[in-house]
Each structure stands twice: as structure tokens, then as C-alpha cells.
Enzyme design. Structure first.
Site, short mmCIF file in Angstrom:
data_model
loop_
_atom_site.label_atom_id
_atom_site.label_comp_id
_atom_site.label_asym_id
_atom_site.label_seq_id
_atom_site.Cartn_x
_atom_site.Cartn_y
_atom_site.Cartn_z
N TYR A 25 0.83 -1.21 0.00
CA TYR A 25 0.00 0.00 0.00
C TYR A 25 0.86 1.25 0.00
O TYR A 25 0.56 2.23 -0.67
CB TYR A 25 -0.94 0.03 1.22
CG TYR A 25 -1.93 1.17 1.12
CD1 TYR A 25 -3.14 0.99 0.44
CD2 TYR A 25 -1.63 2.43 1.63
CE1 TYR A 25 -4.02 2.04 0.30
CE2 TYR A 25 -2.50 3.49 1.48
CZ TYR A 25 -3.70 3.29 0.81
OH TYR A 25 -4.57 4.34 0.66
N PHE A 57 -6.85 21.77 -25.08
CA PHE A 57 -7.13 20.34 -25.16
C PHE A 57 -8.38 20.08 -24.34
O PHE A 57 -8.60 20.72 -23.31
CB PHE A 57 -5.95 19.49 -24.67
CG PHE A 57 -6.21 18.02 -24.88
CD1 PHE A 57 -6.21 17.49 -26.17
CD2 PHE A 57 -6.53 17.19 -23.83
CE1 PHE A 57 -6.50 16.15 -26.38
CE2 PHE A 57 -6.82 15.84 -24.04
CZ PHE A 57 -6.80 15.33 -25.33
N THR A 58 -9.20 19.13 -24.81
CA THR A 58 -10.53 18.90 -24.23
C THR A 58 -10.53 18.77 -22.71
O THR A 58 -11.13 19.59 -22.01
CB THR A 58 -11.15 17.65 -24.87
OG1 THR A 58 -10.20 16.58 -24.76
CG2 THR A 58 -11.47 17.87 -26.33
N ASP A 111 2.28 20.34 -20.83
CA ASP A 111 1.56 19.09 -21.06
C ASP A 111 2.51 18.22 -21.88
O ASP A 111 2.58 18.34 -23.09
CB ASP A 111 0.25 19.35 -21.80
CG ASP A 111 -0.55 18.07 -22.02
OD1 ASP A 111 0.07 16.98 -22.02
OD2 ASP A 111 -1.78 18.14 -22.20
N LYS A 153 0.27 7.58 -23.57
CA LYS A 153 0.80 7.91 -24.90
C LYS A 153 2.29 7.58 -24.98
O LYS A 153 2.65 6.44 -25.17
CB LYS A 153 0.52 9.38 -25.23
CG LYS A 153 -0.92 9.66 -25.68
CD LYS A 153 -1.88 9.85 -24.55
CE LYS A 153 -3.20 10.45 -25.01
NZ LYS A 153 -3.85 11.23 -23.98
N ARG A 162 -12.74 15.72 -34.42
CA ARG A 162 -12.11 16.82 -33.70
C ARG A 162 -12.59 18.10 -34.39
O ARG A 162 -11.91 18.65 -35.25
CB ARG A 162 -10.58 16.71 -33.75
CG ARG A 162 -10.00 15.76 -32.71
CD ARG A 162 -10.28 16.26 -31.32
NE ARG A 162 -9.78 15.40 -30.26
CZ ARG A 162 -10.49 15.01 -29.21
NH1 ARG A 162 -11.77 15.30 -29.13
NH2 ARG A 162 -9.96 14.32 -28.25
N PHE A 210 -18.42 15.18 -26.80
CA PHE A 210 -18.02 14.30 -27.91
C PHE A 210 -17.95 12.84 -27.51
O PHE A 210 -18.11 11.95 -28.33
CB PHE A 210 -16.68 14.75 -28.51
CG PHE A 210 -15.55 14.77 -27.53
CD1 PHE A 210 -15.35 15.88 -26.72
CD2 PHE A 210 -14.70 13.69 -27.40
CE1 PHE A 210 -14.31 15.90 -25.79
CE2 PHE A 210 -13.66 13.69 -26.47
CZ PHE A 210 -13.47 14.81 -25.67
C1 LIG Z 1 -4.70 12.20 -23.46
C2 LIG Z 1 -4.29 13.57 -23.15
C3 LIG Z 1 -4.61 14.17 -21.94
C4 LIG Z 1 -5.47 13.49 -20.89
O1 LIG Z 1 -4.90 12.34 -20.42
P1 LIG Z 1 -5.75 11.04 -20.01
O2 LIG Z 1 -4.71 10.05 -19.62
O3 LIG Z 1 -6.57 10.64 -21.18
O4 LIG Z 1 -6.61 11.42 -18.85
C5 LIG Z 1 -4.12 15.44 -21.70
N1 LIG Z 1 -3.40 16.11 -22.63
C6 LIG Z 1 -3.10 15.58 -23.82
C7 LIG Z 1 -2.30 16.35 -24.80
C8 LIG Z 1 -3.55 14.30 -24.12
O5 LIG Z 1 -3.28 13.78 -25.32
#
Ligand SMILES: *Cc1c(COP(=O)(O)O)cnc(C)c1O
Length: 461
Positions: free
Chosen positions: A76, A128-129, A219, A262, A386, A453
Site C-alpha cells: 500500500y 485540449f478537451t 503538457d 501515450k 475533432r 463528444f
Molecule cells: C490524453 C491527453 C490528456 C489526458 O490524459 P488522459 O490520460 O486521457 O486522462 C491530456 N493532454 C493531452 C495532450 C492528451 O493527449
């Protein structure tokens, strides 16, 4: 006479395990599409043949990563996988403090809560969304300060992810530095078509932020791809390694958030890392409420091990070259059929220009949403919208946000598909392009309040 022999390149790995795919008929796909409300996010993946919805968590892990799963220390508190991950965050991103999270948006949530006061502003290189939603929920207004070239799908600027220094300076002057919660850069910029920023621009923006005492955040979700583009396109970086460039990039930021799904080639995971002790203390405290203890942040020990190992593989030049090379191959094949796309081709995806693909459709009938649905119906290839659906509504007026870019994204999972899969995809898109004049738009029949979306439903007009 000796003939000139073409020399191809190929991926620096081979296939060890396969996952069978279901082959579907046009009738199957029409039925699936109707059930999904013409939203590719709502399709059951079982009915998808080639899944280009996203590169998020859909990557193939290496044998080295899979082996790491068996070494999960599921304590833990104080798991050794956490300390290994932390060492690698210092080594590859150069950030001394780490708070792990279950995925990227959890880090965005915390950083927004920590740095934003109601009525503040956040500036960034396009939105970004998930990032913008968390900024807005924390009470900020987001302002896009990306260079104008980014909004033009045909402009060949090599660094369309750059921030316009003048736009940023004007904004700071207008709202005052005190009201600027932070400035952030993503790279490459997803919503602009996977476009990188340059080191030169980063240095300039860093200088502006320092001068006004405003934090600059990164980011870094696809940071190694941005580093690769800097190596290939920016003077003075040809001889540096991706790893060196990544570290230099990070040195200009106060902190980073990362979706490990990613670059790090894992199925789940996120990172908040910083040089700022105060932000770190706050995040370390907050993570306990939302995610879990600060040494696991909503992850299993084995997940952190796979992330740490993925970090070592993500900086491999040959790996990134194969990935971006596959995207480029797809783009070049589509070019042969005159398919309208965003250029230059992005790092992680090809973006079809739905406004030009379906010029007879107004943005009100969702051209990109329509195009993604039609490509699926033709071949079982799943892409994503998009455009106006992703852009959501204006918080004040309630009207749709009408983005200049109305795109369909074909996103390539890392190390998953072959060149033949790309050929099948290209031919399907060419087929849809052939009968594009017959395509009518969609009407939205269900709209969720946040990030519509993902769950909105449509019907054919
Ligand atoms: C995917 C993504 C996020 C969000 O991350 P999640 O792991 O999907 O929560 C933030 N910024 C960018 C540029 C992304 O591609």
C-alpha cells in the site's frame, strides 16, 4: 549498369503475440453504427477492424514492459516500483518531485485546483478537451494564444504549435499578471493536428513568463515526439539525442503533467512532476483525496513498473522514427488520392480536413462527425471527430463553439498496426471520398453536459 536500389526502413521490433480481429460485413457495421448513435466513441470495439480512435492506452507494450508487470510490488505504501518510477522521472524529465496519478486528467484536475483562483485566466497553445474542462471547472477562463498559422490546415509552418509572444504579452497586459494562473504549452498540439513547438519559441515564452513571475507548465504527454521534430527541423539540434532535447525542453518549465497512456506506451497511468516544492506539497496532499496515497496515485505497483520501463523506451530515436514514419506513410498514400488533410503531417495522427472533404455540409450538421461515421461504415476503420462536437459550447452564450478546424483524426497506436493495415485504411477513405457528394450530415439527438463528444448521439439527416 548498376541500378539505383531503393532502401526502405522498417520497425525496430517484431511481433511476438497476436490479437485476432473480427471481420464484419457492411450490414453488421450499419447496425453497430446505429446502435452507437453515429458516435465512434460509442461503438463496441469488437466491431472495429482497425482502431484509429486514439493512441491513448492502446499501445503495444514491449516484452521488457510485460516482464516488469510480474515485478509489481503491491504494497500500500512505499512500493519499490514507485521509487524506480521517480528515479526515471528525474532522469528523463529532470523534475525532482513526482506525484503519480491514474491518468493524465487526474493530474490536470489537481494542477488546476492548486494554481487557479476563480476569475483567473490560463493561456495556452490551443486548447485540449480535458485540460480546458478542468481549468474552467476550477474557475478560470482559457485563452488560446497559439500562432495564427496553427488555425490554417494548409500552412506549412514547421512549428505550428508555437505560442504567439505578442498575443501572450497583450493578454498579460490586459488581465494583469496577477490574474494569470499559469501559461501552458502542449507539444505536439493535438487539436492543431499534432504540431510541435520549437525550442526557440519555448525560450521566448519562458522569458516572458519569468519577467511577469507567471508559472509555465508543460503538457508533456507526447513530449518525445516534439523533441523528435526539434531534432529533425530546428537548427542546432541535429546532433542531440531525443533524450537530451526532452530534458532541455523540460528545463524551461515549472512542472509537467503527462498522460502515460501515450509516450510511455502503457495502458494506464499519469504523472504530475514539478520543480516547485509548494505545488508538490499541495499535490501530494490532494492526491490522497482523489487518487490514492502519494506513492501509488490510483495505480497498481505493476503499472508504475511498466511506466518506468516505458520511459526508457520512449526516448529511442528508432522507435519514434518508426512511429512518425508510419503516420507520414499514411499521409503520403492519402495524398495520392487528393484527400484534404492538415499539413505538415502530425506526430501521432493524420487529420482529415472535413470542411474540404464535405464542402457541401455546414458546421451545424457536424461534417467531421459525419465523415468518421461514414469511414467506419465503409470498412470498420474507427477514427474520431475533432471539430464542432469536440469544441463544445460557449460557457456564457450557450452557442456551439465553431472551431476553424473541423477535423477527423486517424490516430496511430504505437507498435500495433502494420503497413498493410494502413493501406486498407487509405483505400477506404479514398472510397468514401469518391462518393462524398451523396453524404448528408447528422443531427444531434442527445447531448451530455461535459465533454459531449464522448457520449453525444446523432441520427442521419
Ligand atoms: C490524453 C491527453 C490528456 C489526458 O490524459 P488522459 O490520460 O486521457 O486522462 C491530456 N493532454 C493531452 C495532450 C492528451 O493527449
Amino acid at each position: 549498369m548498376t541500378k539505383l536500389i531503393k532502401r526502405s526502413w522498417a520497425e525496430p521490433f517484431k511481433i511476438k503475440m497476436v490479437e485476432p480481429l473480427k471481420m464484419t460485413s457492411k450490414v453488421d457495421r450499419e447496425k453497430a453504427l446505429k446502435e452507437a448513435g453515429f458516435n465512434t466513441f460509442l461503438l463496441r470495439s469488437e466491431y472495429v477492424y482497425i482502431d484509429l480512435l486514439t493512441d491513448s492506452g492502446t499501445n503495444a507494450m514491449s516484452d521488457y514492459q510485460w516482464a516488469g508487470l510480474m515485478l509489481g510490488d503491491e504494497a500500500y505504501a512505499g512500493s519499490k516500483n514507485f521509487y524506480y518510477l521517480w528515479d526515471n522521472v528525474k532522469k528523463y524529465y529532470g523534475m525532482p518531485y513526482l506525484v503519480p496519478t491514474h491518468q493524465g486528467r487526474a493530474a490536470e484536475h489537481m494542477i488546476s485546483k492548486i494554481l487557479i483562483k476563480a476569475g483567473d485566466y490560463v493561456a495556452g497553445n490551443m486548447y485540449f478537451t480535458t485540460t480546458r474542462v478542468h481549468q474552467e471547472l476550477a474557475g478560470a477562463t482559457f485563452i488560446d494564444v497559439i500562432i495564427d498559422e496553427a488555425h490554417d490546415p494548409q500552412n506549412l509552418h514547421p512549428f505550428k504549435g508555437n505560442i504567439d509572444p505578442q498575443k501572450l504579452t497583450d493578454l498579460i497586459k490586459k488581465v494583469t499578471p496577477k490574474k494569470m494562473a499559469y501559461v501552458y504549452m502542449a507539444g505536439p498540439v493535438n487539436m492543431a493536428g499534432g504540431q510541435p513547438f520549437s525550442m526557440k519559441n519555448l525560450k521566448e515564452i519562458g522569458g516572458i513568463c519569468k519577467k511577469h513571475n507567471i508559472q509555465l507548465w508543460f503538457d508533456a504527454t507526447r513530449a518525445t515526439e516534439n523533441a523528435y521534430f526539434i531534432k529533425m527541423r530546428e537548427k542546432g539540434y541535429e546532433k542531440k539525442t531525443v533524450s537530451q532535447i526532452l530534458k532541455e525542453m523540460c528545463s524551461h518549465f515549472d512542472g509537467i503533467w503527462v498522460s502515460a497512456k501515450k509516450d510511455l506506451m502503457v495502458n494506464i497511468g499519469g504523472i504530475l512532476a514539478t520543480k516547485n516544492k509548494h505545488v508538490y506539497e499541495e499535490a501530494r496532499n490532494m492526491v490522497v483525496i482523489y487518487e490514492g496515497l502519494h506513492t501509488y496515485g490510483g495505480l497498481a505497483g505493476r503499472d508504475m513498473e511498466a511506466m518506468a520501463r516505458g520511459m526508457e523506451e520512449m526516448v529511442s530515436f528508432d522507435n519514434i522514427k518508426a512511429r512518425i514514419g508510419q503516420v507520414e506513410y499514411c499521409g503520403k498514400q492519402l495524398e495520392k488520392y487528393d484527400i484534404p488533410m492538415v499539413k505538415p503531417f502530425g506526430g501521432h495522427a493524420i487529420f482529415l480536413d472535413a470542411k474540404q472533404f464535405l464542402p457541401h455540409l455546414k458546421q451545424d450538421v457536424f461534417p467531421a462527425q459525419t465523415l468518421a461515421a461514414e469511414i467506419y461504415a465503409d470498412s470498420g476503420v474507427r477514427a474520431m471527430e475533432r471539430g464542432v462536437v469536440s469544441a463544445g459550447r460557449n460557457q456564457k452564450t450557450g452557442e456551439h463553439n465553431y472551431p476553424k478546424l473541423e477535423l477527423v483524426r486517424l490516430t496511430f497506436p504505437r507498435r500495433v498496426y502494420t503497413q498493410a493495415h494502413i493501406d486498407v485504411t487509405v483505400e477506404s477513405i479514398a472510397e468514401v471520398y469518391n462518393h462524398r457528394k451523396k453524404i448528408k450530415g447528422l443531427a444531434m439527438i442527445y447531448e451530455p453536459k461535459y465533454l459531449r463528444f464522448f457520449q453525444a448521439r446523432f441520427k442521419r439527416l
